[in-house]
Write an enzyme that holds these catalytic residues in place. Sequence first.
Site, mmCIF file in Angstrom:
data_model
loop_
_atom_site.group_PDB
_atom_site.id
_atom_site.type_symbol
_atom_site.label_atom_id
_atom_site.label_comp_id
_atom_site.label_asym_id
_atom_site.label_seq_id
_atom_site.Cartn_x
_atom_site.Cartn_y
_atom_site.Cartn_z
ATOM 1 N N ASP A 64 0.825 -1.231 -0.047
ATOM 2 C CA ASP A 64 0.073 -0.155 0.029
ATOM 3 C C ASP A 64 0.931 1.137 -0.037
ATOM 4 O O ASP A 64 1.633 1.459 1.023
ATOM 5 C CB ASP A 64 -0.901 0.030 1.307
ATOM 6 C CG ASP A 64 -1.725 1.101 1.223
ATOM 7 O OD1 ASP A 64 -2.329 1.343 0.389
ATOM 8 O OD2 ASP A 64 -2.011 1.620 2.424
ATOM 9 N N THR A 97 -3.309 4.932 -4.145
ATOM 10 C CA THR A 97 -2.159 5.729 -3.251
ATOM 11 C C THR A 97 -0.793 5.483 -3.899
ATOM 12 O O THR A 97 -0.007 6.650 -4.143
ATOM 13 C CB THR A 97 -1.986 5.278 -1.805
ATOM 14 O OG1 THR A 97 -2.053 3.857 -1.676
ATOM 15 C CG2 THR A 97 -3.130 5.864 -0.950
ATOM 16 N N THR A 98 -0.489 4.356 -4.639
ATOM 17 C CA THR A 98 0.693 4.132 -5.317
ATOM 18 C C THR A 98 0.888 4.654 -6.665
ATOM 19 O O THR A 98 1.578 5.309 -7.021
ATOM 20 C CB THR A 98 0.847 2.660 -5.464
ATOM 21 O OG1 THR A 98 0.531 1.797 -4.204
ATOM 22 C CG2 THR A 98 2.229 2.273 -5.827
ATOM 23 N N ASP A 396 -9.101 -0.449 2.050
ATOM 24 C CA ASP A 396 -9.193 0.268 0.626
ATOM 25 C C ASP A 396 -10.529 -0.439 -0.237
ATOM 26 O O ASP A 396 -11.041 0.371 -0.761
ATOM 27 C CB ASP A 396 -7.965 -0.491 -0.382
ATOM 28 C CG ASP A 396 -6.785 0.357 0.021
ATOM 29 O OD1 ASP A 396 -6.748 0.986 0.996
ATOM 30 O OD2 ASP A 396 -5.526 -0.029 -0.852
#
Length: 551
Positions: A64, A97-98, A396
């Site tokens: 994550d 997020t990545t 998520d």
Amino acid sequence: MMSQSGAPVLVLNTNTKRRFGHKVQKENIAAGKAIADVVRTCIGPRAMLKMLMDPMGGIVMTNDGNAILREITVQHPAAKSFIEIARTQDEEVGDGTTSVVVLAGEILGVAEQFLEQKIHPTVIIKAYRQALEDMLNILDKEFSIPLPMDDENKLIEVIQSCIGTKFIGTWSDLACGIALNAVKTVKIQEDGRTEIDIKKYAKVEKLPGGAIEDSELLNGIMLNKDITHPKMRRLIKNPRIILLDCSLEFKKGESQTDVEIVKETDFTRLLQIEEEFIKQMCNDIIALKPDLVCTEKGVSDLAQHYLMKANISVLRRLRKSDNNRIARACNATIVTRTDELREIHVGTEAGRFEIKKIGDEYFTFITECINPKACTILLRGPSKDILNEVERNLQDALHVAKNIMLNPRLVTGGGSIEMAVSQALLKKSSNIAGVVQWPYKAIAQALEVIPRTLLQNCGVSTIRTMTSLRAKHAIRGNEYWGINGETGEMSNMKDLKVWEPIVVKSQIYKTAIETAILLVRIDDIVSGTKKIGDDGQSKPSAQPTAESMKE
């Protein structure tokens, strides 16, 4: 800075370091790229995990983006703002997020050539803003597909696309079911507004032991509590539940109190008054014939005795958040004073109260609720580190489910939407006059980083596949073609059923481009503000070393 006489004039303190101009912009771009490279291998179903040691010696295993960057300590101010965007993305939409960090790094990277060519940052910024506006329009008008809310299979497909890239992907059916049902449980619609509060009302409890398959969504609440007296009932069917926010003990004076006693009987009377006070409180409760009393404060031994005689089980010192969840699950009202208790405050919608022993600890289960508006997700697994990662993955999935419920529009995943938007921007760029069109085109190039990274993580020939994919997207009607993250081949994402909520995508683009704009704008870094010592001289702030700590 020189004076008219030619002698240098010192404006800044001698200890202050100042870097400005083109050098700073280059440094910022290098810092952004470095952070993007840290998480680059964490995109897609073939994502690798990172193992991080935190300062306390614990370990974090995750892919994550936000969790990784949160644990990394960085020195460079531009890198810090990159870590901040991963956090923003996580708080705002919970997923992507990545991608946001990788994309922001790439957008910064493509700005470098224009700065080298002495194009002014404001021109680059203007092009970037124009591109962002067009991207969001294209996303919304051309490539997004509305999702019928009653189509549960489609909802599960979207959540599976999110979970597929994570550690929990092996158990995706289980995780999708949990996430979707949890969000449906806590969803409240009133007066035309929809509220989905995952943080407060969908609590994740992690219990090491058992297998991940044993994880479940409870139709009610689970607490890490046991009854206060061993003789109280540990299993009650259809319990009547009273929730309190006051202590069942004698209230002590707020300030110090002095009592003068004349006769020896007065002292006995004082103790009697304390007992009568507690008895009165217990009688107020017993009058409503409850089976279970939960309070956020303490319960004295005497109160336990009275309640036990009335065959009432008691839980004490609950967390405020837990009490709120029980109230939502069994339709009870939390009461602050026992003399205000009425029949309408009693929760009657729970079907079963039970205390089970799991491992070494006792856990309270209030389950089989009729129409719960709060729930507990019980996670089981072999170790604490794995459970932490499963929880992060599940968060998520919960956020994705929430986003679809609030804005039911989808775009295809697997890098297809990036390629489609990239093609659309290239077409639009031909209508833009002047220098602005070059940075505008560069955004279209930068978007290709997502499918390219998916290919790199699969370990296949990147250049050949990317060229074929570009050619595919140049023909109208192929906008759903992207990269199959498992095999590294080109596929139609509609057939593969890889979907993403439009909210996540638009937030990725907004955050990435706005961060790039912010960092391109910086042309001066002044560092080295020091602490002032007793003699008025500035001193460098001393960091404790390992040797000094030993001494």
